[in-house]
Design an enzyme around this catalytic site. Sequence first.
Site, PDB file in Angstrom:
ATOM      1  N   ASP A 222       0.774  -1.085   0.017  1.00  0.00           N
ATOM      2  CA  ASP A 222      -0.025   0.084  -0.014  1.00  0.00           C
ATOM      3  C   ASP A 222       0.917   1.301   0.009  1.00  0.00           C
ATOM      4  O   ASP A 222       2.155   1.146  -0.262  1.00  0.00           O
ATOM      5  CB  ASP A 222      -1.095  -0.108   1.326  1.00  0.00           C
ATOM      6  CG  ASP A 222      -0.355   0.320   2.614  1.00  0.00           C
ATOM      7  OD1 ASP A 222       0.838   0.174   2.518  1.00  0.00           O
ATOM      8  OD2 ASP A 222      -0.960   0.287   3.563  1.00  0.00           O
ATOM      9  N   HIS A 223       0.251   2.520   0.088  1.00  0.00           N
ATOM     10  CA  HIS A 223       1.033   3.540   0.109  1.00  0.00           C
ATOM     11  C   HIS A 223       2.254   3.791   1.238  1.00  0.00           C
ATOM     12  O   HIS A 223       3.076   4.215   0.908  1.00  0.00           O
ATOM     13  CB  HIS A 223       0.324   5.006   0.421  1.00  0.00           C
ATOM     14  CG  HIS A 223      -0.565   4.806   1.501  1.00  0.00           C
ATOM     15  ND1 HIS A 223      -1.570   3.717   1.669  1.00  0.00           N
ATOM     16  CD2 HIS A 223      -0.405   5.132   2.978  1.00  0.00           C
ATOM     17  CE1 HIS A 223      -2.180   4.079   3.099  1.00  0.00           C
ATOM     18  NE2 HIS A 223      -1.789   4.766   3.642  1.00  0.00           N
TER      19      HIS A 223
ATOM     20  N   CYS B 159       2.919  -3.519   3.902  1.00  0.00           N
ATOM     21  CA  CYS B 159       2.380  -2.140   4.629  1.00  0.00           C
ATOM     22  C   CYS B 159       3.131  -1.734   5.566  1.00  0.00           C
ATOM     23  O   CYS B 159       4.095  -1.917   5.686  1.00  0.00           O
ATOM     24  CB  CYS B 159       0.968  -2.746   4.877  1.00  0.00           C
ATOM     25  SG  CYS B 159       0.401  -3.691   6.086  1.00  0.00           S
ATOM     26  N   GLY B 160       2.283  -0.822   6.466  1.00  0.00           N
ATOM     27  CA  GLY B 160       2.943  -0.223   7.583  1.00  0.00           C
ATOM     28  C   GLY B 160       3.616  -1.119   8.746  1.00  0.00           C
ATOM     29  O   GLY B 160       4.606  -1.024   8.850  1.00  0.00           O
ATOM     30  N   THR B 161       2.844  -2.044   8.856  1.00  0.00           N
ATOM     31  CA  THR B 161       3.193  -2.941   9.813  1.00  0.00           C
ATOM     32  C   THR B 161       3.390  -4.437   9.542  1.00  0.00           C
ATOM     33  O   THR B 161       4.010  -5.390  10.188  1.00  0.00           O
ATOM     34  CB  THR B 161       2.154  -2.931  11.043  1.00  0.00           C
ATOM     35  OG1 THR B 161       0.848  -3.527  10.592  1.00  0.00           O
ATOM     36  CG2 THR B 161       2.206  -1.726  11.752  1.00  0.00           C
ATOM     37  N   GLY B 162       2.784  -4.621   8.219  1.00  0.00           N
ATOM     38  CA  GLY B 162       2.795  -6.082   7.719  1.00  0.00           C
ATOM     39  C   GLY B 162       1.569  -6.829   8.171  1.00  0.00           C
ATOM     40  O   GLY B 162       1.332  -8.017   7.587  1.00  0.00           O
TER      41      GLY B 162
ATOM     42  N   GLY C 173      -1.906  -5.840   8.390  1.00  0.00           N
ATOM     43  CA  GLY C 173      -3.019  -5.700   7.674  1.00  0.00           C
ATOM     44  C   GLY C 173      -3.094  -6.383   6.459  1.00  0.00           C
ATOM     45  O   GLY C 173      -3.948  -7.428   5.978  1.00  0.00           O
TER      46      GLY C 173
ATOM     47  N   HIS D  57       8.468 -24.500   8.520  1.00  0.00           N
ATOM     48  CA  HIS D  57       7.308 -25.402   9.097  1.00  0.00           C
ATOM     49  C   HIS D  57       6.165 -25.170   8.777  1.00  0.00           C
ATOM     50  O   HIS D  57       4.935 -25.816   8.767  1.00  0.00           O
ATOM     51  CB  HIS D  57       7.429 -24.886  10.899  1.00  0.00           C
ATOM     52  CG  HIS D  57       8.445 -25.353  11.409  1.00  0.00           C
ATOM     53  ND1 HIS D  57       8.451 -25.260  13.004  1.00  0.00           N
ATOM     54  CD2 HIS D  57       9.610 -26.084  11.199  1.00  0.00           C
ATOM     55  CE1 HIS D  57       9.677 -26.034  13.325  1.00  0.00           C
ATOM     56  NE2 HIS D  57      10.487 -26.315  12.155  1.00  0.00           N
ATOM     57  N   ASN D  58       5.525 -23.709   8.211  1.00  0.00           N
ATOM     58  CA  ASN D  58       4.402 -23.207   7.908  1.00  0.00           C
ATOM     59  C   ASN D  58       4.081 -23.583   6.410  1.00  0.00           C
ATOM     60  O   ASN D  58       2.828 -23.337   5.894  1.00  0.00           O
ATOM     61  CB  ASN D  58       3.962 -22.073   8.534  1.00  0.00           C
ATOM     62  CG  ASN D  58       4.465 -21.820   9.980  1.00  0.00           C
ATOM     63  OD1 ASN D  58       5.134 -20.942  10.375  1.00  0.00           O
ATOM     64  ND2 ASN D  58       3.787 -22.860  10.834  1.00  0.00           N
TER      65      ASN D  58
ATOM     66  N   ARG E  61       7.126   0.425   8.652  1.00  0.00           N
ATOM     67  CA  ARG E  61       7.224   1.509   9.557  1.00  0.00           C
ATOM     68  C   ARG E  61       7.825   0.491  10.768  1.00  0.00           C
ATOM     69  O   ARG E  61       8.178   1.194  11.725  1.00  0.00           O
ATOM     70  CB  ARG E  61       5.874   1.724  10.228  1.00  0.00           C
ATOM     71  CG  ARG E  61       5.242   2.688   8.880  1.00  0.00           C
ATOM     72  CD  ARG E  61       3.867   3.234   9.283  1.00  0.00           C
ATOM     73  NE  ARG E  61       3.286   4.093   8.108  1.00  0.00           N
ATOM     74  CZ  ARG E  61       2.071   4.230   7.961  1.00  0.00           C
ATOM     75  NH1 ARG E  61       1.212   3.612   8.732  1.00  0.00           N
ATOM     76  NH2 ARG E  61       1.811   5.130   7.135  1.00  0.00           N
TER      77      ARG E  61
ATOM     78  N   ARG F  27       5.265 -34.170  11.093  1.00  0.00           N
ATOM     79  CA  ARG F  27       4.310 -33.258  11.400  1.00  0.00           C
ATOM     80  C   ARG F  27       3.921 -32.213  11.315  1.00  0.00           C
ATOM     81  O   ARG F  27       2.978 -31.316  11.468  1.00  0.00           O
ATOM     82  CB  ARG F  27       4.839 -33.104  13.383  1.00  0.00           C
ATOM     83  CG  ARG F  27       6.146 -32.267  13.171  1.00  0.00           C
ATOM     84  CD  ARG F  27       6.452 -32.205  14.782  1.00  0.00           C
ATOM     85  NE  ARG F  27       7.708 -31.170  14.841  1.00  0.00           N
ATOM     86  CZ  ARG F  27       9.083 -31.706  15.153  1.00  0.00           C
ATOM     87  NH1 ARG F  27       9.340 -33.169  15.161  1.00  0.00           N
ATOM     88  NH2 ARG F  27      10.114 -30.810  15.050  1.00  0.00           N
ATOM     89  N   HIS F  28       4.751 -31.326  10.394  1.00  0.00           N
ATOM     90  CA  HIS F  28       4.618 -30.141   9.829  1.00  0.00           C
ATOM     91  C   HIS F  28       3.333 -30.325   8.767  1.00  0.00           C
ATOM     92  O   HIS F  28       2.625 -29.460   8.674  1.00  0.00           O
ATOM     93  CB  HIS F  28       5.955 -29.549   9.021  1.00  0.00           C
ATOM     94  CG  HIS F  28       6.947 -29.544   9.924  1.00  0.00           C
ATOM     95  ND1 HIS F  28       7.013 -28.814  11.299  1.00  0.00           N
ATOM     96  CD2 HIS F  28       8.189 -29.734  10.056  1.00  0.00           C
ATOM     97  CE1 HIS F  28       8.182 -28.784  12.025  1.00  0.00           C
ATOM     98  NE2 HIS F  28       8.899 -29.228  11.129  1.00  0.00           N
TER      99      HIS F  28
ATOM    100  N   ARG G 172       0.166 -30.538  10.423  1.00  0.00           N
ATOM    101  CA  ARG G 172      -0.414 -29.272  11.127  1.00  0.00           C
ATOM    102  C   ARG G 172      -1.006 -28.336   9.975  1.00  0.00           C
ATOM    103  O   ARG G 172      -1.758 -27.707   9.968  1.00  0.00           O
ATOM    104  CB  ARG G 172       0.765 -28.551  11.874  1.00  0.00           C
ATOM    105  CG  ARG G 172       1.022 -29.361  13.143  1.00  0.00           C
ATOM    106  CD  ARG G 172       2.283 -29.161  13.744  1.00  0.00           C
ATOM    107  NE  ARG G 172       2.714 -30.038  14.934  1.00  0.00           N
ATOM    108  CZ  ARG G 172       3.524 -29.955  15.371  1.00  0.00           C
ATOM    109  NH1 ARG G 172       4.716 -29.363  15.107  1.00  0.00           N
ATOM    110  NH2 ARG G 172       4.000 -30.937  16.466  1.00  0.00           N
TER     111      ARG G 172
HETATM  112  C1  RB5 Z   1      -1.909   2.762   6.591  1.00  0.00           C
HETATM  113  O1  RB5 Z   1      -1.598   3.815   7.213  1.00  0.00           O
HETATM  114  C2  RB5 Z   1      -1.672   1.469   7.518  1.00  0.00           C
HETATM  115  O2  RB5 Z   1      -2.555   1.326   8.390  1.00  0.00           O
HETATM  116  C3  RB5 Z   1      -1.294   0.171   6.789  1.00  0.00           C
HETATM  117  O3  RB5 Z   1      -0.103   0.403   5.897  1.00  0.00           O
HETATM  118  C4  RB5 Z   1      -0.960  -1.184   7.630  1.00  0.00           C
HETATM  119  O4  RB5 Z   1      -0.127  -0.810   8.681  1.00  0.00           O
HETATM  120  C5  RB5 Z   1      -2.214  -1.862   8.027  1.00  0.00           C
HETATM  121  O5  RB5 Z   1      -1.932  -2.863   8.578  1.00  0.00           O
END
Ligand code: RB5
Length: 156
Positions: free
Chosen positions: A12-13, A68-71, A73, A101-102, A112, A137-138, A141
């Site tokens: 995303d952005h 994304c910002g955190t991975g 979403g 494993h997964n 971020r 086992r993997h 699962r």
């Molecule tokens: C966008 O601001 C942010 O919410 C998105 O990139 C992401 O981190 C969501 O999980």
Amino acid sequence: MAAPKILFWGADHAGFELKQKLIEHFKKKIICEDLGTNSSESCDYPDFAESVAKKVLDNSGSLGVLICGTGLGMSMAANKVHGIRAGAVSETFSAEMARRHNDAQILCVGSRVLSFDKARECIEAFLATELDIENPRHLRRIHKIQRIEENGATSD
Ligand code: RB5
């Protein structure tokens, strides 16, 4: 590096700039296909998670990276696509285990959360690792994950 046939990318952005830098790096080693976004203009991460997830399913042996910002979403959205296992990671051990494993097909990272170098290391670890098929086992699962996906619950 055990290269996949194609590495599909989406962001995303918030992840756009990091995606561009990572593709610039990884395209020297593997076939990369960029599914957007193509600018820092605000957009919705589920759209790109869905595109990458579908491409990965349609191209056997391919893998995906979502940023994304955190991975988070991206991983939540990608995991809603039937058959996809996506994991959000911040370090190389988890990136490696996501494959070993997964049998995750998609790695999610946060722009971020991680620097370029840390994200690059996580993706390299992901690409360098295969599912450990020696260990039943993997697979058992993973089959249970698939059963939850099919039925909504495990029976044993
Ligand atoms: C966008 O601001 C942010 O919410 C998105 O990139 C992401 O981190 C969501 O999980």
